[in-house]
Design a protein around this motif. Structure first.
Motif, short mmCIF file in Angstrom:
data_model
loop_
_atom_site.label_atom_id
_atom_site.label_comp_id
_atom_site.label_asym_id
_atom_site.label_seq_id
_atom_site.Cartn_x
_atom_site.Cartn_y
_atom_site.Cartn_z
N ALA A 108 12.35 10.66 6.87
CA ALA A 108 12.00 10.13 8.20
C ALA A 108 11.66 8.64 8.15
N SER A 109 11.04 8.21 7.06
CA SER A 109 10.59 6.83 6.90
C SER A 109 11.65 5.77 7.21
N THR A 110 12.85 5.95 6.70
CA THR A 110 13.89 4.91 6.85
C THR A 110 14.19 4.68 8.33
N TYR A 151 18.01 -2.29 0.93
CA TYR A 151 18.20 -0.94 0.41
C TYR A 151 16.89 -0.16 0.42
N ASP A 152 16.98 1.09 0.88
CA ASP A 152 15.88 2.02 0.66
C ASP A 152 16.11 2.58 -0.75
N ALA A 153 15.34 2.02 -1.69
CA ALA A 153 15.50 2.39 -3.10
C ALA A 153 14.34 3.28 -3.56
N PRO A 190 21.03 0.87 3.88
CA PRO A 190 21.52 2.07 3.23
C PRO A 190 20.45 2.65 2.30
N VAL A 191 20.66 3.88 1.86
CA VAL A 191 19.69 4.58 1.02
C VAL A 191 20.36 4.99 -0.30
N HIS A 192 19.71 4.70 -1.41
CA HIS A 192 20.22 5.18 -2.70
C HIS A 192 19.76 6.63 -2.90
N LYS A 235 14.21 21.83 1.23
CA LYS A 235 15.42 21.49 1.98
C LYS A 235 15.34 19.99 2.26
N TYR A 236 15.82 19.24 1.32
CA TYR A 236 15.58 17.79 1.30
C TYR A 236 16.92 17.10 1.21
N PHE A 237 17.47 16.55 2.26
CA PHE A 237 16.88 16.24 3.55
C PHE A 237 17.41 17.18 4.63
N SER A 279 15.09 -4.80 -1.60
CA SER A 279 15.04 -3.35 -1.82
C SER A 279 13.61 -2.89 -1.70
N MET A 280 13.46 -1.69 -1.14
CA MET A 280 12.14 -1.09 -1.01
C MET A 280 12.00 0.03 -2.03
N PHE A 281 10.89 0.00 -2.77
CA PHE A 281 10.58 1.10 -3.70
C PHE A 281 9.32 1.81 -3.22
N SER A 282 9.30 3.11 -3.40
CA SER A 282 8.10 3.88 -3.07
C SER A 282 7.42 4.29 -4.37
N PHE A 283 6.11 4.08 -4.42
CA PHE A 283 5.33 4.54 -5.57
C PHE A 283 4.39 5.67 -5.14
N HIS A 284 4.90 6.50 -4.24
CA HIS A 284 4.14 7.67 -3.80
C HIS A 284 3.97 8.65 -4.97
N ALA A 285 2.89 9.42 -4.90
CA ALA A 285 2.53 10.35 -5.98
C ALA A 285 3.68 11.25 -6.45
N THR A 286 4.63 11.53 -5.56
CA THR A 286 5.72 12.44 -5.93
C THR A 286 6.91 11.72 -6.56
N LYS A 287 6.86 10.41 -6.65
CA LYS A 287 8.02 9.68 -7.16
C LYS A 287 7.95 9.53 -8.70
N VAL A 288 9.06 9.14 -9.29
CA VAL A 288 9.15 9.05 -10.75
C VAL A 288 8.07 8.14 -11.33
N SER A 301 0.82 -1.22 0.00
CA SER A 301 0.00 0.00 0.00
C SER A 301 0.85 1.26 0.00
N ASN A 302 2.07 1.17 0.50
CA ASN A 302 3.03 2.28 0.41
C ASN A 302 4.44 1.76 0.67
N GLY A 303 5.41 2.60 0.40
CA GLY A 303 6.81 2.18 0.53
C GLY A 303 7.22 1.98 1.98
N HIS A 304 6.72 2.87 2.84
CA HIS A 304 7.12 2.77 4.25
C HIS A 304 6.75 1.42 4.86
N GLU A 350 -0.55 6.25 -3.89
CA GLU A 350 0.28 5.78 -2.78
C GLU A 350 0.63 4.35 -3.19
N GLY A 351 1.77 3.88 -2.75
CA GLY A 351 2.11 2.51 -3.10
C GLY A 351 3.58 2.25 -2.91
N GLY A 352 3.93 0.98 -3.00
CA GLY A 352 5.33 0.62 -2.85
C GLY A 352 5.54 -0.84 -3.20
C1 LIG Z 1 9.25 8.41 -0.36
C2 LIG Z 1 10.28 7.80 0.52
C3 LIG Z 1 9.97 6.80 1.46
C4 LIG Z 1 8.56 6.40 1.86
O1 LIG Z 1 7.78 5.98 0.85
P1 LIG Z 1 6.17 6.08 0.94
O2 LIG Z 1 5.72 5.34 -0.27
O3 LIG Z 1 5.81 7.53 0.91
O4 LIG Z 1 5.73 5.41 2.19
C5 LIG Z 1 11.01 6.20 2.16
N1 LIG Z 1 12.29 6.56 1.95
C6 LIG Z 1 12.64 7.54 1.09
C7 LIG Z 1 14.08 7.87 0.89
C8 LIG Z 1 11.64 8.20 0.37
O5 LIG Z 1 11.99 9.18 -0.47
#
Ligand SMILES: *Cc1c(COP(=O)(O)O)cnc(C)c1O
Length: 369
Positions: free
Chosen positions: A85-87, A154-156, A128-130, A309-311, A176-185, A58-61, A190-192
Motif C-alpha cells: 500500500a505504501s508505494t 525506485y521503491d527498493a 517502479p518497485v523492485h 498473500k503478498y501482494f 531509491s527508497m529502502f525500508s528498514f522495517h523490522a520485517t526486512k532483511v 524514521s521509516n521507508g514510507h 522502524e526505519g528507512g
Molecule cells: C516495507 C515496504 C514499504 C514501507 O516501508 P516502511 O519502512 O514500513 O514504511 C514500502 N514499499 C514496499 C514494497 C515495502 O515492502
C-alpha cells in the motif's frame, strides 16, 4: 503439538551487543537529530550499499513521501499496483495521480514494452518497485526517463544490498527508497533511507525531514519530521555487522525450498535473474489458480504455518480508493495477486521447518489430483 511457524521473524543482534551500542547514549543524552549513531550508520550504509548519497529516515514510507516532495513532482506518476500500500499511498498523499501499468509475468516488476505510450504532458515521474528483490528493467526505464525528462524513484524496500552485474541497486534512477522495517532483511526496528544521485540534494533532504530547518534562525522549507533516532540507528549499527551472515543463512533456506519444491507440477518457483546477487528476502510461489491458492493458504493455517498473500489485493483495488482505478487494465498483476503466496523465510528457519512446509504443498497436490 508442533510449534507454529511464523511468516517472518526479525533478526536480532546479541542482546549485550545492543546494550553496549546504546550505552554511550546515557552519557551523551543526545537521543535524536543527527546524533553520533545516526551519522555512523549513514557512513556504514554508504559503504555497504556502495553509493554516494544517503539520508536516513524514521521509516521507508516517509522517505518515499519526502523524496516526492524534494523533487516537487506534480501531475501523473507511472507505477504498478502489485506492491505494498505504501508505494501508491505515497503518490496519492502527495497529491499526485498514479497511472498504473502492468507487471512482467516472470519477475513481477514493471513491464516496459508499452511504457512509453503511458507518458503524457502531465507525467512527472516513474516509480517502479523492485518486487521481492527482482531488479526492474532499469536500462529501459532510465532511457525513457531521459527522453521525456522524468524523475525515476525506485521503491527498493525489498532490495537491500542487491547488485546487478556488480552495480549496487542503490545507484539506479534519481533516487531509491529502502525500508528498514523490522520485517526486512536489514532493519532498524522502524526505519528507512533514501539514496540519490544528485549530491546537491543532501542538505535539502536532511532539512525537509527536520521541519525545513536550515540554520539556528532559518527555516527555508515547509518540512515535516521524519528523523531516525539514536536507538534505531544503534540497532542498525548492530544489524549491519551481522547482515552478511543473515543473508548467507537465508540463502541456505532458499536453496532448501528450491530443492524440495522443484519438479512439483502446478506451482511456479521464484528465480533469480542473471547477473543479480540476491538478498533472499522472500519466497513467493505461484499456484495455477485462485482457488488452489486460497485452499493452500487455509491448509497452511490449519497446520500452524503462516503464509502471506503478498501482494493481495492490488493497491488499485484497496477499498480506500473506492473503485477509482481499473484493475482489469493490469491483467497480469491481477492474476498474479490472486495466485501468489509467500512462504516463511528468515535466517533462523530450520531445514526441518522448511520440509514441514514443503510437505503441505506436496500433500495438497496429491489430494487435488
Ligand atoms: C516495507 C515496504 C514499504 C514501507 O516501508 P516502511 O519502512 O514500513 O514504511 C514500502 N514499499 C514496499 C514494497 C515495502 O515492502
Amino acid at each position: 503439538m508442533t510449534k507454529p511457524i511464523q511468516i517472518t521473524s526479525s533478526s536480532m543482534p546479541d542482546f549485550n551487543e545492543y546494550i553496549k551500542e546504546i550505552k554511550d547514549l546515557w552519557e551523551s543524552k543526545w537521543l535524536t537529530n543527527q546524533g553520533e549513531k545516526h551519522n555512523q550508520l549513514e557512513k556504514r550504509l554508504t559503504d555497504y550499499l556502495d553509493t554516494k548519497n544517503i539520508a536516513l529516515f524514521s521509516n521507508g514510507h516517509l522517505a518515499l513521501e519526502y523524496i516526492i516532495e524534494t523533487f516537487q513532482l506534480s501531475g501523473e506518476v507511472i507505477t504498478t499496483p502489485f506492491t505494498f500500500a505504501s508505494t501508491t499511498h505515497a503518490i496519492v498523499r502527495k497529491g499526485l495521480t498514479p497511472i498504473f501499468t502492468d507487471i512482467n509475468p516472470d519477475d513481477y516488476t514493471m513491464q516496459t514494452d508499452n511504457l512509453e505510450s503511458l507518458i503524457t504532458e502531465k507525467t512527472s515521474a516513474i516509480i517502479p518497485v523492485h518486487v521481492y528483490g527482482n531488479i526492474c528493467n532499469v536500462k529501459k526505464i532510465e532511457q525513457l526517463a531521459k527522453k521525456y525528462n522524468l524523475k525515476v524513484i525506485y521503491d527498493a524496500a525489498h532490495a537491500f544490498g542487491i547488485t546487478l552485474n556488480g552495480e549496487s541497486v542503490a545507484n539506479f534512477g534519481d533516487a531509491s527508497m529502502f525500508s528498514f522495517h523490522a520485517t526486512k532483511v536489514f532493519h532498524t526496528i522502524e526505519g528507512g533511507a533514501l539514496t540519490f544521485k544528485d549530491s546537491n540534494l543532501k542538505n535539502r533532504i536532511d532539512s525537509y525531514k527536520n521541519f525545513g530547518i536550515t540554520g539556528p534562525e532559518s527555516v527555508e522549507f515547509i518540512g515535516g519530521n521524519a528523523k531516525m533516532n539514536e536507538f534505531q540507528a544503534a540497532m542498525g549499527l548492530c544489524n549491519i555487522r551481522n547482515v552478511d551472515r543473515e543473508i548467507e543463512k537465508r540463502k541456505l533456506v532458499y536453496a532448501r525450498y528450491i530443492e524440495k519444491l522443484s519438479g512439483i507440477a502446478g506451482i511456479r518457483l521464484p528465480y533469480i535473474s542473471k547477473g543479480v546477487v540476491s538478498n533472499y528476502a522472500y519466497f513467493p510461489i505461484l499456484f495455477n489458480s485462485f482457488k488452489i491458492r486460497e485452499e493452500m493458504y487455509q491448509e497452511f493455517l490449519e497446520q500452524g504455518i503462516n503464509t502471506r498473500k503478498y501482494f493481495y489485493p492490488l493497491t488499485s483495488q484497496l477499498e480506500c480508493y473506492q473503485s477509482q482505478f481499473t484493475p482489469n487494465h493490469t491483467p497480469v498483476a491481477l492474476q498474479v495477486s490472486q495466485q501468489i503466496l509467500t512462504l516463511p523465510l528468515y535466517a533462523d528457519l530450520s531445514f526441518e521447518q522448511v520440509d514441514r512446509i514443503c510437505n503441505v504443498i506436496e500433500g495438497i497436490k496429491v489430494k487435488g489430483s
